[in-house]
Enzyme design. Sequence first.
Site, PDB file in Angstrom:
ATOM      1  N   ASP A  32       0.647  -1.379   0.125  1.00 18.32           N
ATOM      2  CA  ASP A  32      -0.302   0.346  -0.157  1.00 18.32           C
ATOM      3  C   ASP A  32       0.889   1.364   0.266  1.00 18.32           C
ATOM      4  OD1 ASP A  32      -2.517   1.490   0.113  1.00 18.32           O
ATOM      5  OD2 ASP A  32      -2.688   1.656   1.548  1.00 18.32           O
ATOM      6  N   GLY A  33       0.531   2.122  -1.032  1.00 17.47           N
ATOM      7  CA  GLY A  33       0.912   3.186  -0.590  1.00 17.47           C
ATOM      8  C   GLY A  33       1.442   3.993  -2.059  1.00 17.47           C
ATOM      9  N   ASN A  34       1.377   3.088  -2.604  1.00 22.79           N
ATOM     10  CA  ASN A  34       2.301   4.038  -4.528  1.00 22.79           C
ATOM     11  C   ASN A  34       1.594   5.132  -4.803  1.00 22.79           C
ATOM     12  OD1 ASN A  34       3.490   0.865  -4.332  1.00 22.79           O
ATOM     13  ND2 ASN A  34       1.908   0.324  -6.323  1.00 22.79           N
ATOM     14  N   ASN A  80     -10.750  -2.961  -6.530  1.00 23.90           N
ATOM     15  CA  ASN A  80      -8.906  -1.741  -6.626  1.00 23.90           C
ATOM     16  C   ASN A  80     -10.335  -1.423  -8.755  1.00 23.90           C
ATOM     17  OD1 ASN A  80      -6.603  -3.372  -5.761  1.00 23.90           O
ATOM     18  ND2 ASN A  80      -7.901  -1.460  -4.518  1.00 23.90           N
TER      19      ASN A  80
END
Length: 261
Positions: A32-34, A80
Amino acid sequence: MTSPQLPKAQQDDATPSQTEEAPPSHVAIIMDGNNRWARARGLSGVRGHRAGVEAVRAVIERAAQRGVQTLSLFAFSSENWKRPAAEVNALMELFLMALKREVKKLNERNIRLSIIGEQRGFSHAIQKHIQRAEALTAENTGMHLVIAANYGGQWDLTRAARQLAEQVAAGELAASDIDEARLNAAMNTHNVPPIDLCIRTSGEQRLSNFMLWQLAYAELHFSPLLWPDFNGAALDEALDDFCLRRRRFGMTDAQIEAQGA
């Protein structure tokens, strides 16, 4: 204007961290966190996902060095698809590119690849390359790399329950025969062992519908690092933290100590 300072793992060492304890057999990571990594640098979300691919390479290498037997990565959840179409399309292109370019390297390193999730949601080209990748690495005996793509834990459990219900309705199975082992065998993740350690990056502290069945007794490690900043040293930190924990599986400390004795 300068970008905000982000937490950053120490640089990868040439030699991975060593502990006396054995590493967890199955490590799962919710990457997580792109997007946040990219925004902090004034870049597009696509650039963030590309940087995330580099982190995947580093983590696979270090996990194999540390003796992890199964590494599962949450690449694309069934939720997503709700993201902007441009981002979804870019993710599909990256997925296809990885299947074309990275699988040969995995095979050379004796790593077996499995893709879990509802594959019918992908293009024909992606489905074809998934089949080729799994076939190419099927006989490898090294680390098992599991990529969860178009996957959701609730989808997996619902799918398995429906399959067993249909068998009962057809008279092929008695309802009293359904137990944990039979439910597990009906799941898309039937060839994936229980998770020992689940890592989530970016400071978020939730499971996001990931491998709910396999996570029943997993130890959880939450890293403040955004995924593109997560590297071999950060994985070492999580693995070493796991080795310091005592897993009870419902038992007392006294029972665990007696078993050790």
